[in-house]
Scaffold this motif. Structure first.
Motif: not given
Length: 202
Positions: A61-70, A75-87
């Motif tokens: 899963i980690a390799a797939l996430v890293g590959f898809s973040s290209r 990549n914006r979808l993967w960063l969305l949970p972090g952006d929500l936690m930052n708020k």
């Protein structure tokens, strides 16, 4: 008796880092197995499930996430949970701090020559630090506090999770040929680490 104590201390110095490392790895493996094994048991059943499958799937899963973040959209979808936690008021400080620590350890967002030797103004005291901000960056609160000839430097403390952020003139810093991760390891261990230099002798 003195020799026995010395042998004991030397044995502890050899064994304790190994034990702590194994304990951390074991905790990681157990945590991943606890989270993912119920999913595999529900899909495959106990007949086809084997210990370690959850951890292998986690690496996949980690390799797939890293590959898809290209791709920017993914990549914006993967960063969305972090952006929500930052708020979120309670989670933004914790998540931001943890994220910054991982970024620092990996060297992310650090330019070349970010590791410096800082000579404190008015004295001969020298400290190893990492440049975190420079003046002139628009929209950055810390950068706006810096004078044109100043930089912000993080000074990690030995044997402690912490440090100091100081703002010093550029004339007080001297660039070192060292990665941020190596600088952190060197300073946190108080210089007692055994990491060798990669510099070539002429």
């Amino acid at each position: 008796m003195k020799n026995a104590i010395q042998y004991l201390l030397k044995g502890l110095a050899i064994l304790l880092p190994i034990i702590v490392t194994i304990a951390l790895v074991r905790w990681l493996l157990v945590t991943i197995e606890t989270w993912l094994s119920p999913i595999w048991l529900a899909v495959l059943g106990e007949t086809y499930y084997f210990p370690g499958l959850a951890f292998m799937s986690f690496l996949g899963i980690a390799a797939l996430v890293g590959f898809s973040s290209r791709w920017r959209f993914v990549n914006r979808l993967w960063l969305l949970p972090g952006d929500l936690m930052n708020k979120m008021p309670l989670l933004n400080s914790l998540y931001g701090t943890i994220n910054d620590v991982f970024d620092m350890m990996s060297g992310k967002n650090f330019a070349q020559e970010s590791v410096v030797m800082v000579t404190m103004p008015g004295g001969d005291l020298k400290l190893i630090g990492i440049i975190t901000k420079k003046s002139g960056e628009k929209g950055d609160r810390l950068s706006e506090c810096l004078d044109e000839d100043q930089v912000a430097v993080f000074l990690p403390m030995s044997y402690n999770v912490g440090g100091y952020m100081v703002m010093v003139p550029r004339s007080c810093i001297e660039h070192l040929d060292m990665s941020p991760a190596d600088a952190l390891q060197l300073t946190i261990s108080g210089g007692l680490g055994k990491k060798s230099s990669n510099a070539k002798e002429e």
